[in-house]
Scaffold this active site. Structure first.
Site, mmCIF file in Angstrom:
data_model
loop_
_atom_site.group_PDB
_atom_site.id
_atom_site.type_symbol
_atom_site.label_atom_id
_atom_site.label_comp_id
_atom_site.label_asym_id
_atom_site.label_seq_id
_atom_site.Cartn_x
_atom_site.Cartn_y
_atom_site.Cartn_z
ATOM 1 C CE1 TYR A 123 -3.593 2.716 0.898
ATOM 2 C CE2 TYR A 123 -1.778 3.625 2.194
ATOM 3 C CZ TYR A 123 -3.020 3.768 1.595
ATOM 4 O OH TYR A 123 -3.680 4.976 1.697
ATOM 5 C CD GLU B 295 -6.155 4.619 -0.883
ATOM 6 O OE1 GLU B 295 -6.102 4.608 0.368
ATOM 7 O OE2 GLU B 295 -7.226 4.523 -1.522
#
Length: 390
Positions: free
Chosen positions: A108, A196
């Site tokens: 991530y 993101e």
């Protein structure tokens, strides 16, 4: 402002950030053509402004162009419901067709503005492919952070810290550090509010690739981001929010039944909190601005009342730059123009508050006034409850 995944990846490519080979399609035939040009297994991904697409059936791995066409046909024009869309879902108008990538690990990577430090915070985690909120709640120690100095920017050693912290080595670590620095440059250049990459994947040959991408942009900076503004998909936005932006109003539709018209973002947030404390639910956030004029107040009233869920309206104005008598006249004019039947509770404080209250009292309309925010919220919740129960 949000953009679709395929648009975010086009921006990433402009900054040299690796993404899978692919293209966007609006027909099943186009999806098949893209899949054929890629020549390998492909992933067909529904393009809507919401997460959770995979769990909702909006992401499919297929083996052939014919299967890509079949999946695209099943998605295009359909309403996809995810945990982020709400029960109404979002209509799929295009799909992204990408080459499948062999994954060695899923990570991530995210960037946001940290309000406490007034810096861009870069976050990385070994738990890729899952909601970062879950990781933050259950295992926050797994989230690595680096804060970028606003003058110096994100430094190479900070990017390397994150790469090594993720357990990456050798050329994979170098590729990850380069990826992070390029994404940070995009974040700053394009006035992003969120960047993101989830998941950020590594491959066996050491590559680091953005398998998914989410970019949001600061609405207040769009005046200098013409190319970004052109990516706006009005079909993905709430119609009332679009109308409000055309009038220069800050409006966000919510699920409650007490409409709010307030001047100042802080006061608007406090007003919504007080409504909830009084046992109600706000129907919207609406800030008419510190220098609101009669026209903007009238437009704000029209937008609030266009929401069928609104059963009562709380007008909460603190007169500083804006004059309460101007707001009051705007409320009166809107009520007359709209043949208002919805209960309206008015609380005015500050500049020309007494004159504003006099106008409200002498309008001949069925307004209810309140002294103090607590009393105003309680009256609004009671009025909305009474109307809702009819």
């Amino acid at each position: 402002m949000k953009v679709h995944e395929y648009q975010a990846k086009e921006l990433l490519k402009q900054y040299g950030v690796p993404v899978p080979e692919g293209g966007v399609a609006t027909t099943s035939e186009a999806a098949a053509t893209i899949a054929e040009s890629i020549g390998t297994k492909v992933v067909v991904k529904a393009q809507i402004h919401a997460g959770g697409r995979g769990k909702a059936g909006g992401v499919k791995l297929v083996d052939t162009p014919a299967e890509a066409a079949e999946v695209a046909d099943s998605l295009l024009g359909k309403t996809l419901v995810t945990y982020q869309t709400g029960p109404g879902g979002s209509v799929v108008n295009q799909v992204l067709v990408e080459g499948a990538v062999a994954i060695a690990s899923e990570l991530y990577l995210g960037m946001v503005i940290d309000r406490a430090t007034e810096r861009v915070v870069v976050m990385a985690c070994t738990e890729g492919g899952v909601e970062i909120e879950t990781v933050a709640a259950e295992t926050p120690e797994k989230i690595l952070k680096e804060f970028a100095d606003p003058n110096m920017g994100l430094m190479p050693y900070q990017a390397r810290n994150l790469a090594f912290g993720l357990g990456l080595k050798d050329k994979t670590a170098s590729a990850a550090a380069s990826f992070i620095l390029k994404l940070y440059r995009l974040f700053v250049d394009k006035d992003c509010s969120i960047a993101e990459i989830n998941p950020l994947i590594t491959t066996e040959d050491g590559a680091v690739i953005a398998l998914d991408a989410k970019l949001n942009f600061d609405d207040n900076a769009l005046y200098r981001q013409e190319a970004v503004t052109e990516l706006r998909d009005l079909g993905e936005e709430e119609p009332l929010e679009i109308e409000a932006s055309e009038h220069g109003l800050s409006y966000i539709k919510l699920d409650g039944n007490v409409g709010c018209m307030v001047n100042g973002a802080g006061l608007a947030m406090a007003t919504m909190d007080i409504i909830k404390l009084a046992g109600g639910e706000p129907a919207n956030f609406l800030d008419v601005g510190g220098g609101a004029k009669e026209e903007s107040v009238t437009n704000a009233f029209k937008i609030i009342l266009a929401d069928d869920n609104v059963k009562a309206v709380l007008v909460n104005i603190f007169g500083g730059i804006v004059r309460c008598d101007i707001v009051a006249q705007g409320v009166i004019n809107a009520a007359k123009a709209l043949d208002l039947k919805t209960p309206v509770i008015v609380r005015l404080e500050g500049t020309n508050a007494d004159e504003g209250m006099r106008l409200i009292d002498e309008s001949g309309l069925k307004f209810e006034t309140a002294k103090g925010l607590k009393a105003a919220a309680e009256k609004s919740v009671a009025a909305a409850t009474a109307v809702g129960g009819e």
